[in-house]
Write a protein that holds these residues in place. Structure first.
Motif, PDB file in Angstrom:
ATOM      1  N   ASP A 134      28.550   5.227  35.581  1.00 33.37           N
ATOM      2  CA  ASP A 134      28.302   5.108  36.996  1.00 33.37           C
ATOM      3  C   ASP A 134      29.422   5.286  38.409  1.00 33.37           C
ATOM      4  N   LEU A 135      30.871   5.633  37.059  1.00 30.36           N
ATOM      5  CA  LEU A 135      31.838   6.014  38.228  1.00 30.36           C
ATOM      6  C   LEU A 135      32.296   7.111  38.439  1.00 30.36           C
ATOM      7  N   GLN A 136      31.620   8.020  37.557  1.00 32.71           N
ATOM      8  CA  GLN A 136      31.274   9.818  38.030  1.00 32.71           C
ATOM      9  C   GLN A 136      30.335  10.077  39.614  1.00 32.71           C
ATOM     10  N   ASN A 137      30.009   9.033  39.328  1.00 26.30           N
ATOM     11  CA  ASN A 137      28.929   9.167  40.629  1.00 26.30           C
ATOM     12  C   ASN A 137      30.230   8.776  42.559  1.00 26.30           C
ATOM     13  N   LYS A 189      52.019  10.027  43.748  1.00 25.86           N
ATOM     14  CA  LYS A 189      51.031   9.323  44.578  1.00 25.86           C
ATOM     15  C   LYS A 189      51.019   7.799  43.133  1.00 25.86           C
ATOM     16  N   VAL A 190      51.601   6.568  43.542  1.00 22.51           N
ATOM     17  CA  VAL A 190      51.049   5.849  42.764  1.00 22.51           C
ATOM     18  C   VAL A 190      49.714   5.081  42.269  1.00 22.51           C
ATOM     19  N   PRO A 191      49.261   5.573  40.981  1.00 23.34           N
ATOM     20  CA  PRO A 191      47.954   5.285  40.859  1.00 23.34           C
ATOM     21  C   PRO A 191      47.853   4.056  41.063  1.00 23.34           C
ATOM     22  N   GLN A 192      46.443   2.957  40.795  1.00 28.25           N
ATOM     23  CA  GLN A 192      45.945   1.831  40.808  1.00 28.25           C
ATOM     24  C   GLN A 192      45.361   1.739  39.324  1.00 28.25           C
ATOM     25  N   GLU A 193      45.243   0.822  39.602  1.00 30.21           N
ATOM     26  CA  GLU A 193      44.194   0.026  38.188  1.00 30.21           C
ATOM     27  C   GLU A 193      42.708  -0.498  38.350  1.00 30.21           C
ATOM     28  N   LEU A 194      41.676   0.166  37.717  1.00 32.41           N
ATOM     29  CA  LEU A 194      40.378   0.066  38.307  1.00 32.41           C
ATOM     30  C   LEU A 194      40.520  -1.326  36.933  1.00 32.41           C
ATOM     31  N   ILE A 195      40.170  -2.299  36.635  1.00 35.69           N
ATOM     32  CA  ILE A 195      39.595  -3.338  35.828  1.00 35.69           C
ATOM     33  C   ILE A 195      37.922  -2.652  35.237  1.00 35.69           C
ATOM     34  N   LEU A 196      38.460  -2.583  34.164  1.00 41.34           N
ATOM     35  CA  LEU A 196      36.292  -2.255  34.042  1.00 41.34           C
ATOM     36  C   LEU A 196      36.320  -3.220  33.406  1.00 41.34           C
ATOM     37  N   ILE A 207      25.647  10.919  26.301  1.00 40.12           N
ATOM     38  CA  ILE A 207      25.279   9.654  26.936  1.00 40.12           C
ATOM     39  C   ILE A 207      25.390   9.955  28.664  1.00 40.12           C
ATOM     40  N   GLY A 208      25.301  11.122  29.094  1.00 37.83           N
ATOM     41  CA  GLY A 208      25.133  10.989  30.272  1.00 37.83           C
ATOM     42  C   GLY A 208      25.821  11.693  31.178  1.00 37.83           C
TER      43      GLY A 208
END
Ligand code: AMP
Ligand code: TRP
Length: 322
Positions: free
Chosen positions: A29-32, A171-178, A69-70
């Motif tokens: 999903d995230l790749q989109n 850039k200070v990257p943000q977390e994206l909690i899975l 898996i795509g």
């Protein structure tokens, strides 16, 4: 303009459905949504995997698993960490900014020490190489599970520190909690993990799945006895491969005692095989065409290296070596 996402996966063993449901699937999903950079963290794995055949095999398998898996190489730069050597150069630069005391507080190091495991410099320095991964590609977000949160925080601190000393650069990257899917249970009821040898492999063939399903541990209730869905590992695996309606029906059968564990396991094997079939087919295609996988990894590395070069130029100017 899409935001940029970065993540790494260590090639440390055969890929199982715990990895799929716990992590891999979410990148589809995230790749989109994001411009994605996903790399195979072979230099991170080197402190565990010190056998060239295994390293090459596990790395290729991860690439193939993601493609099977795509994951779409048009949307994602998929590459091997070692193919962009600038990452080790940046890690050295960060080494010179990182107090040892900070690394002594890192979970992975503390765990290894508590277990009296042998500790090499690669393990001790793991968070610094990871900070270099994270900051080298100018990413906006880094999807991480709970276990990697501390590493991301260390990368954020490193970016801020560098910026403070040498001027605004990273850039200070943000977390994206899975999404936390909880622990997927393995054949013996414990968390599925290669170290417990209780896994269902993403590339297991039909026979293996049939055999493994029959080996899942259960209690010894007879076919006509009501069964506990929460305690049953077979049932917990059914949840991953069933529709809502199917799972309701099975729950009723468990509660009534109208299904035996044997029948439940046979049904599970059928569902897993149905789920794995398209993945196996794509994997078989990729096995026949290793040049294609190599080309995808090479293209990914080229894209990543171009980004890395931009940042490294600036970093070298800032620290006064260029
Ligand atoms: P590992 O290679 O074992 O560190 O696993 C890589 C990632 O896969 C982890 O960070 C988790 O997100 C996921 N994962 C591995 N095993 C499981 C499991 N049994 N249940 C859920 N997620 C898992
Ligand atoms: N340390 C991560 C793990 O063990 C893998 C990893 C290496 C990583 N570099 C990364 C993850 C950069 C996210 C971003 O799973």
């Amino acid at each position: 303009m899409k935001k940029r996402l970065l993540s790494g996966i260590k090639p440390t063993g055969d890929i199982h459905i715990g990895n799929y449901f716990g992590a891999m699937r979410q990148f589809l999903d995230l790749q989109n949504e994001y411009e994605s950079f996903i790399f195979i963290a072979d230099y991170h794995a080197l402190n565990q995997i010190q056998n060239p055949k295994e390293m090459a095999q596990y790395s290729m398998d991860i690439a193939k698993a993601y493609l099977a898996i795509g994951l779409d190489p048009k949307k994602v730069a998929l590459f091997k960490q070692s193919d962009v050597p600038a990452v080790t150069e940046l890690a050295w630069i960060f080494n010179c900014l990182t107090p040892m005391a900070e690394l002594e507080r890192a979970h992975a190091y503390k765990d290894a020490k508590a277990k009296s495991n042998p500790i090499n410099m690669g393990l001790f320095d793991y968070p610094v190489l990871m900070a270099a991964d994270i900051l080298l590609y100018n990413s906006d977000v880094v999807p991480v599970g709970q276990d990697q949160k501390q590493h991301l925080e260390m990368a954020q601190d490193t970016a801020k520190k560098f910026n403070r000393i040498f001027g605004e650069t990273f850039k200070v990257p943000q977390e994206l909690i899975l999404k936390d899917v909880g622990a997927i249970r393995g054949l013996d009821g414990r968390k599925m993990s290669k170290s417990y040898k209780n896994t269902i492999g993403l590339f297991d063939d039909e026979k293996t799945i049939n055999k493994k399903s029959m080996c899942i541990t259960t209690d010894c209730r007879r076919a006509d006895e009501p069964k506990d869905i929460e305690a049953c590992s077979v049932f917990s695996l059914h949840r991953l491969f069933s529709t809502e309606a199917d799972i309701k029906k099975l729950e009723k059968q468990y509660c009534e005692g109208s299904i035996s564990y044997k029948e439940s396991k046979e049904l599970l094997a059928e569902k897993i095989n149905k789920f794995l079939n398209p993945i196996r087919e794509k994997k078989a295609e990729l096995d026949k065409n290793p040049k294609l996988v190599e080309k995808i990894l090479k293209d990914g590395a080229e894209k990543a290296a171009a980004e890395a070069e931009k940042i490294m130029k600036e970093v070298k100017k800032k620290i006064g070596v260029a």
